[in-house]
Write an enzyme that holds these catalytic residues in place. Structure first.
Site, short mmCIF file in Angstrom:
data_model
loop_
_atom_site.label_atom_id
_atom_site.label_comp_id
_atom_site.label_asym_id
_atom_site.label_seq_id
_atom_site.Cartn_x
_atom_site.Cartn_y
_atom_site.Cartn_z
NE ARG A 48 -4.30 -1.09 -0.18
CZ ARG A 48 -4.46 -2.05 -1.07
NH1 ARG A 48 -3.43 -2.41 -1.84
NH2 ARG A 48 -5.62 -2.66 -1.21
CD GLU A 58 -3.08 3.76 -6.12
OE1 GLU A 58 -4.19 3.22 -6.44
OE2 GLU A 58 -2.16 3.12 -5.61
CG HIS A 82 -2.97 -0.25 -7.07
ND1 HIS A 82 -3.45 0.48 -6.02
CD2 HIS A 82 -3.06 -1.55 -6.66
CE1 HIS A 82 -3.84 -0.30 -5.03
NE2 HIS A 82 -3.60 -1.55 -5.41
#
Length: 590
Positions: free
Chosen positions: A502, A531, A548
């Site tokens: 994360r 993001e 991601h």
């Protein structure tokens, strides 16, 4: 007819079974069978048998007397039927003036899914057929050795299965013993060997119970908590007395306390799918929803939703099949019909678990599905960093022919922080390279590490000694900015850092400075605090960036979507959820 209930418990321990005082929805587990017995219409008196002073104290608060268990019976090896027989004799002597009961209902302290209506149903079966010796709870789930497998015969009595093969071919039942209704004469005659208890008699009728049985392991607790919530238990109220569940007493005459599951209303059956893309790799999740007749809407914006956007969309949906968008208390305040968040993936930092619990919203996830893909991406990043693959590719596209002298995995020490689903797979993949591995986890799995010759060390040792560090920890208050300026100062200048966990696990400003000043040779980052990402790291040649995409392999992504969808369908069918977030996650996120 004189009928009493006997709730059986034993001295509390730190392990399972025996944790009958473990809180579930804020109450000791043993409270639930006590409440069920106290509110069963056909039970005239309730007793507890235990060797635990704390259990006795809890029962006393409900007006339930304790049958003290002598030391010779206060052992884990003492058979339950011996304990029941002793307690019955004490009840006769101390409370009945030597007279017999018509029937004794037996409940277990670690079986919180027995309800008052179930008790009354079992007693009614016994009362209506005077030839029965007992009624016992049974389940289709395998609870004991196959030798104890039973079937329901033509006379609706339990009989032994004839062969083990028959278990595979027909419905085989197993005693759960969370509910027993016994006639007193059963104590003086042996029961057939195909029962795992010796006091049920020979003519035994089955009470088929499809709750969750007794709790023997901590992983069962979330499922039982979900069952209780769906049967109208909360932290403050019970279905027996919605105004106050702390006052003991006999059930109110003429009232029925049968528990009914409230079917979802129309809006509660609607599904909002926020994670995108969805159903593109494999249409099966959408096909499952359509086959079940479930109305769904896929994220109309086509990207990760902001908090305000999700709040605007969620108002008329009962189920959210979610990605990584922020599901905050503010969002839930705009979701009066929300009953389930089914997370596509493993990370829970985007979900306010406390707010969900306060609003009786269940949360499930798919923790196993993405692990293989994340682990393989991590190993790919290792190879790219060590051999400068991404830098060389960018140079070639700009007309630059520059050969970098890299390093091999076999010649470096790898440090793995977080040895869970992903971390373990990374370690397994690395075995072919032969590199020494340092490992760190809050709960080291020494059995797993032994064949891989892992060295379990503290994080500071990994910072100082590892040539490549990879992070596989959940985002919690304890791991937020786990890697900051002080930690980066301990890492060797020639070392590399990988984060596929994360974004907030690493403080970005500190990482940027370390890469710019040469205090860190390079990094590979797949996850970010903001993001889509467009921050300072994009300008650094020694930082490999991916968007991601750790779980973005076709098979893993498809499996995640299918599992999250199946969970939503199970919920709407009233079936047990398989991916409920465990209690440990709620503790970590407080």
């Amino acid at each position: 007819m004189k009928i009493a209930a006997l709730v059986c418990g034993r001295l509390e321990q730190d392990d399972f079974p025996g944790r009958s005082i473990l809180p579930i929805l804020g109450r000791p587990m043993m409270t639930y069978p006590l409440l069920a017995a106290l509110h069963a219409q056909q039970v005239e008196a309730t007793y507890l048998t235990t060797d635990s002073p704390l259990m006795s104290s809890i029962a006393r608060n409900y007006g339930v007397p304790t049958i003290q268990r002598p030391p010779q019976l206060a052992t884990a090896s003492t058979p339950l039927d011996t304990i029941i027989h002793h307690a019955y004799q004490q009840i006769r002597a101390e409370y009945l003036g030597g007279e017999d009961l018509e029937a004794l209902v037996v409940l277990l302290c670690n079986a919180p899914t027995v309800t008052a209506s179930l008790i009354d149903e079992g007693i009614e079966m016994l009362v209506s057929d005077r030839t029965l010796d007992s009624v016992v709870s049974v389940t289709l789930h395998r609870e004991h050795h196959p030798n104890y497998a039973l079937r329901i015969g033509d006379r609706q009595l339990l009989e032994p299965m004839l062969t083990t093969q028959a278990i595979e071919e027909t419905h085989a039942y197993f005693n759960t013993y969370e509910f027993l209704a016994l006639r007193p004469h059963c104590f003086s005659q042996p029961s057939p060997s195909y029962y795992s208890m010796g006091c049920v008699g020979r003519r035994v009728a089955p009470l088929v119970h499809e709750g969750y049985g007794d709790i023997d392991y901590p992983w069962q607790v979330p499922a039982v908590a979900e069952w209780l919530r769906r049967h109208h238990f909360t932290e403050l109220l019970t279905p027996y007395d919605p105004s106050d569940d702390t006052v003991a007493g006999a059930p109110i005459a003429g009232e029925t306390f049968a528990i009914q599951v409230t079917p979802p209303k129309d809006l509660e059956r609607r599904v909002l799918i926020t994670t995108v893309p969805f159903g593109e790799i494999d249409p099966k999740p959408l096909q499952l929803l359509e086959a079940a007749g479930i109305d769904y809407v896929i994220n109309p914006i086509g990207r990760k939703l902001r908090e305000t956007e999700l709040a605007d969309l969620i108002g008329k949906f009962g189920i959210l099949i979610a990605g990584t968008e922020p599901i905050t208390a503010t969002v839930m305040d705009q979701a009066p019909h929300l009953r389930l968040i089914s997370r596509v993936g493993i990370g829970l930092d985007s979900v306010d678990l406390k707010a969900a619990r306060q609003r009786n919203v269940l949360v499930s996830y798919t923790p196993d599905a993405p692990a293989p893909a994340v682990a393989e991406l991590t190993v790919g990043m290792m190879l790219s960093l060590l051999r400068h693959i991404s830098q060389t590719d960018r140079g070639m596209r700009n007309g630059i022919w520059q050969r970098y002298m890299g390093r091999r995995l076999a010649e470096i020490t790898v440090g793995v922080i977080g040895v869970g689903r992903v971390g373990k797979r990374v370690i397994q993949h690395l075995q072919g390279f032969g590199c020494p591995i340092l490992a760190n986890d809050l709960q080291p799995d020494f059995e797993f590490g032994q064949p891989y010759q892992l060295r379990w060390v503290d994080k500071e040792t990994i910072y100082r000694q590892a040539d490549l560090i990879t992070l596989h920890v959940p985002l919690t208050p304890d791991t937020h900015h786990l890697i900051d300026t002080s930690e980066l100062a301990l890492i060797q200048p020639q070392a590399f850092l990988i984060n596929t966990a994360r974004g907030p696990v690493i403080r970005e400003q500190a990482l940027v400075k370390a890469l710019q000043t040469g205090k860190l040779a390079g990094a590979a980052i797949d996850v970010f605090e903001q993001e889509p990402y467009s921050g300072a790291l994009v300008a650094l040649e020694n930082c490999l960036l991916t968007c991601h995409m750790g779980s973005c392999s076709r098979d893993c992504r498809s499996q995640m979507e299918i599992e999250a969808t199946e969970e939503a369908i199970r919920f709407l069918k009233g079936e047990p959820l398989l991916g409920l977030v465990p209690e440990t996650e709620y503790s970590l996120h407080r």
